[in-house]
Design a protein around this motif. Structure first.
Motif, mmCIF file in Angstrom:
data_model
loop_
_atom_site.group_PDB
_atom_site.id
_atom_site.type_symbol
_atom_site.label_atom_id
_atom_site.label_comp_id
_atom_site.label_asym_id
_atom_site.label_seq_id
_atom_site.Cartn_x
_atom_site.Cartn_y
_atom_site.Cartn_z
ATOM 1 N N ALA A 198 12.364 5.138 41.635
ATOM 2 C CA ALA A 198 11.979 3.848 41.670
ATOM 3 C C ALA A 198 10.411 3.721 41.756
ATOM 4 C CB ALA A 198 12.523 3.072 43.040
ATOM 5 N N ASP A 199 9.863 4.740 42.373
ATOM 6 C CA ASP A 199 8.198 4.717 42.205
ATOM 7 C C ASP A 199 7.679 4.956 41.025
ATOM 8 O OD1 ASP A 199 9.044 7.408 42.640
ATOM 9 O OD2 ASP A 199 7.256 7.881 43.883
ATOM 10 N N GLU A 200 8.255 5.797 40.239
ATOM 11 C CA GLU A 200 7.959 6.427 38.902
ATOM 12 C C GLU A 200 8.134 4.904 37.862
ATOM 13 O OE1 GLU A 200 6.777 8.627 35.506
ATOM 14 O OE2 GLU A 200 6.203 8.639 37.642
ATOM 15 N N PHE A 201 9.361 4.474 38.291
ATOM 16 C CA PHE A 201 9.602 3.312 37.251
ATOM 17 C C PHE A 201 8.679 2.250 37.672
ATOM 18 C CE2 PHE A 201 11.532 -1.067 37.197
ATOM 19 C CZ PHE A 201 11.961 -1.118 35.843
ATOM 20 N N ASP A 202 8.284 1.927 38.811
ATOM 21 C CA ASP A 202 7.107 0.769 39.012
ATOM 22 C C ASP A 202 6.010 1.081 38.605
ATOM 23 O OD1 ASP A 202 9.198 -0.782 40.529
ATOM 24 O OD2 ASP A 202 8.583 0.096 42.371
ATOM 25 N N ARG A 203 5.479 2.456 38.553
ATOM 26 C CA ARG A 203 4.273 2.778 37.969
ATOM 27 C C ARG A 203 4.224 2.581 36.552
ATOM 28 N NH1 ARG A 203 2.042 6.890 35.313
ATOM 29 N NH2 ARG A 203 4.112 8.117 35.345
ATOM 30 N N ARG A 204 5.121 3.166 35.775
ATOM 31 C CA ARG A 204 5.278 2.993 34.265
ATOM 32 C C ARG A 204 5.605 1.609 34.021
ATOM 33 N NH1 ARG A 204 9.155 7.751 32.730
ATOM 34 N NH2 ARG A 204 9.254 6.781 30.711
ATOM 35 N N GLU A 205 6.510 0.873 34.702
ATOM 36 C CA GLU A 205 6.527 -0.630 34.376
ATOM 37 C C GLU A 205 5.407 -1.441 34.262
ATOM 38 O OE1 GLU A 205 9.721 -4.069 35.481
ATOM 39 O OE2 GLU A 205 8.532 -2.881 37.214
ATOM 40 N N ASP A 206 4.605 -1.127 35.304
ATOM 41 C CA ASP A 206 3.336 -1.873 35.397
ATOM 42 C C ASP A 206 2.383 -1.600 34.362
ATOM 43 O OD1 ASP A 206 3.931 -3.124 37.780
ATOM 44 O OD2 ASP A 206 2.557 -1.689 39.275
ATOM 45 N N GLU A 207 2.354 -0.246 33.602
ATOM 46 C CA GLU A 207 1.685 0.133 32.454
ATOM 47 C C GLU A 207 2.117 -0.577 31.293
ATOM 48 O OE1 GLU A 207 1.651 4.360 32.490
ATOM 49 O OE2 GLU A 207 0.659 4.569 34.138
ATOM 50 N N LEU A 208 3.193 -0.841 31.100
ATOM 51 C CA LEU A 208 3.757 -1.181 29.983
ATOM 52 C C LEU A 208 3.810 -2.779 30.030
ATOM 53 C CD1 LEU A 208 7.149 0.840 29.638
ATOM 54 C CD2 LEU A 208 5.032 0.866 28.120
ATOM 55 N N LEU A 209 3.999 -3.289 31.169
ATOM 56 C CA LEU A 209 3.697 -4.746 31.213
ATOM 57 C C LEU A 209 2.253 -5.057 30.941
ATOM 58 C CD1 LEU A 209 5.896 -5.756 34.428
ATOM 59 C CD2 LEU A 209 6.191 -6.121 31.980
ATOM 60 N N ASP A 210 1.253 -4.301 31.513
ATOM 61 C CA ASP A 210 0.050 -4.661 30.880
ATOM 62 C C ASP A 210 -0.249 -4.468 29.666
ATOM 63 O OD1 ASP A 210 -0.950 -4.961 33.676
ATOM 64 O OD2 ASP A 210 -1.650 -2.784 33.990
ATOM 65 N N GLN A 211 0.389 -3.467 29.177
ATOM 66 C CA GLN A 211 0.213 -3.194 27.195
ATOM 67 C C GLN A 211 1.102 -4.324 26.759
ATOM 68 O OE1 GLN A 211 1.892 0.755 26.208
ATOM 69 N NE2 GLN A 211 1.234 0.152 24.184
ATOM 70 N N LEU A 212 2.042 -4.899 27.235
ATOM 71 C CA LEU A 212 2.582 -5.977 26.722
ATOM 72 C C LEU A 212 1.755 -7.242 26.811
ATOM 73 C CD1 LEU A 212 5.367 -7.431 25.333
ATOM 74 C CD2 LEU A 212 6.100 -7.711 27.565
ATOM 75 N N GLU A 213 1.122 -7.483 27.874
ATOM 76 C CA GLU A 213 0.302 -8.644 27.946
ATOM 77 C C GLU A 213 -0.940 -8.650 26.796
ATOM 78 O OE1 GLU A 213 -2.710 -10.475 31.426
ATOM 79 O OE2 GLU A 213 -1.016 -9.417 32.137
ATOM 80 N N GLU A 214 -1.291 -7.171 26.932
ATOM 81 C CA GLU A 214 -2.634 -6.936 25.977
ATOM 82 C C GLU A 214 -2.149 -7.218 24.572
ATOM 83 O OE1 GLU A 214 -5.289 -3.135 24.797
ATOM 84 O OE2 GLU A 214 -4.190 -3.037 26.553
ATOM 85 N N ALA A 215 -0.836 -6.856 24.044
ATOM 86 C CA ALA A 215 -0.420 -7.156 22.710
ATOM 87 C C ALA A 215 -0.138 -8.563 22.572
ATOM 88 C CB ALA A 215 0.877 -6.405 22.806
ATOM 89 N N GLU A 216 0.245 -9.303 23.501
ATOM 90 C CA GLU A 216 0.417 -10.717 23.257
ATOM 91 C C GLU A 216 -0.833 -11.528 22.812
ATOM 92 O OE1 GLU A 216 2.990 -11.703 26.400
ATOM 93 O OE2 GLU A 216 4.723 -11.336 25.210
ATOM 94 N N GLU A 217 -1.926 -11.156 23.892
ATOM 95 C CA GLU A 217 -3.210 -11.538 23.770
ATOM 96 C C GLU A 217 -3.791 -11.318 22.327
ATOM 97 O OE1 GLU A 217 -7.540 -10.738 25.744
ATOM 98 O OE2 GLU A 217 -5.833 -10.906 27.293
ATOM 99 N N TYR A 218 -3.671 -9.811 21.776
ATOM 100 C CA TYR A 218 -4.132 -9.593 20.489
ATOM 101 C C TYR A 218 -3.536 -10.463 19.578
ATOM 102 C CZ TYR A 218 -4.376 -6.673 16.256
ATOM 103 O OH TYR A 218 -4.632 -6.133 14.810
ATOM 104 N N TRP A 219 -2.171 -10.685 19.613
ATOM 105 C CA TRP A 219 -1.750 -11.617 18.388
ATOM 106 C C TRP A 219 -1.844 -13.100 18.626
ATOM 107 C CZ3 TRP A 219 -0.131 -9.488 14.291
ATOM 108 C CH2 TRP A 219 0.224 -8.320 14.275
ATOM 109 N N ARG A 220 -2.284 -13.449 19.704
ATOM 110 C CA ARG A 220 -2.913 -14.949 19.873
ATOM 111 C C ARG A 220 -4.062 -14.881 19.110
ATOM 112 N NH1 ARG A 220 -0.255 -14.831 25.212
ATOM 113 N NH2 ARG A 220 -2.349 -14.136 25.804
ATOM 114 N N GLY A 221 -4.864 -13.983 19.515
ATOM 115 C CA GLY A 221 -6.386 -13.914 19.051
ATOM 116 C C GLY A 221 -6.472 -13.649 17.291
#
Length: 85
Positions: free
Chosen positions: A57-80
Motif C-alpha cells: 500500500a505504501d508503494e501504491f500511495d507513492r506511485r499514485e501520487d506521482e501519477l496523479l501529479d503527472q495527470l494534473e500536469e497533462a490536463e494543464e498542458y492540454w488546456r494551455g
C-alpha cells in the motif's frame, strides 16, 4: 523570397530541415508524455498491482501520487494548448 535570397540561403537549407525534424520529434514526445489517457492507463495498472498483491500500500500511495501529479500536469498542458499556448 527572391532568386538571389534563395541562392544565398541554399547552404543553410539542411540546418532548417534538421530544425524542423527536431521540432516534430519534440512535439510528438510532448504529446505522448502529456497524454491523459496514457496516465490513466498507468493508474489502472498500478491499482491492479495493488489488488493482486504485487506491491504494498505504501508503494501504491507513492506511485499514485506521482501519477496523479503527472495527470494534473497533462490536463494543464492540454488546456494551455487549446488556449493558444
Amino acid at each position: 523570397m527572391g532568386l538571389v535570397t534563395s541562392i544565398l540561403t541554399l547552404p543553410l537549407a539542411p540546418v532548417g530541415g534538421t530544425a524542423w525534424v527536431l521540432d516534430q520529434v519534440i512535439l510528438a514526445a510532448e504529446r505522448e508524455y502529456y497524454d491523459p489517457d496514457r496516465v490513466r492507463g498507468l493508474l489502472a495498472a498500478l491499482e491492479q498491482e495493488l489488488t493482486s498483491g504485487r506491491i504494498e500500500a505504501d508503494e501504491f500511495d507513492r506511485r499514485e501520487d506521482e501519477l496523479l501529479d503527472q495527470l494534473e500536469e497533462a490536463e494543464e498542458y492540454w488546456r494551455g494548448s487549446r488556449n493558444g499556448r
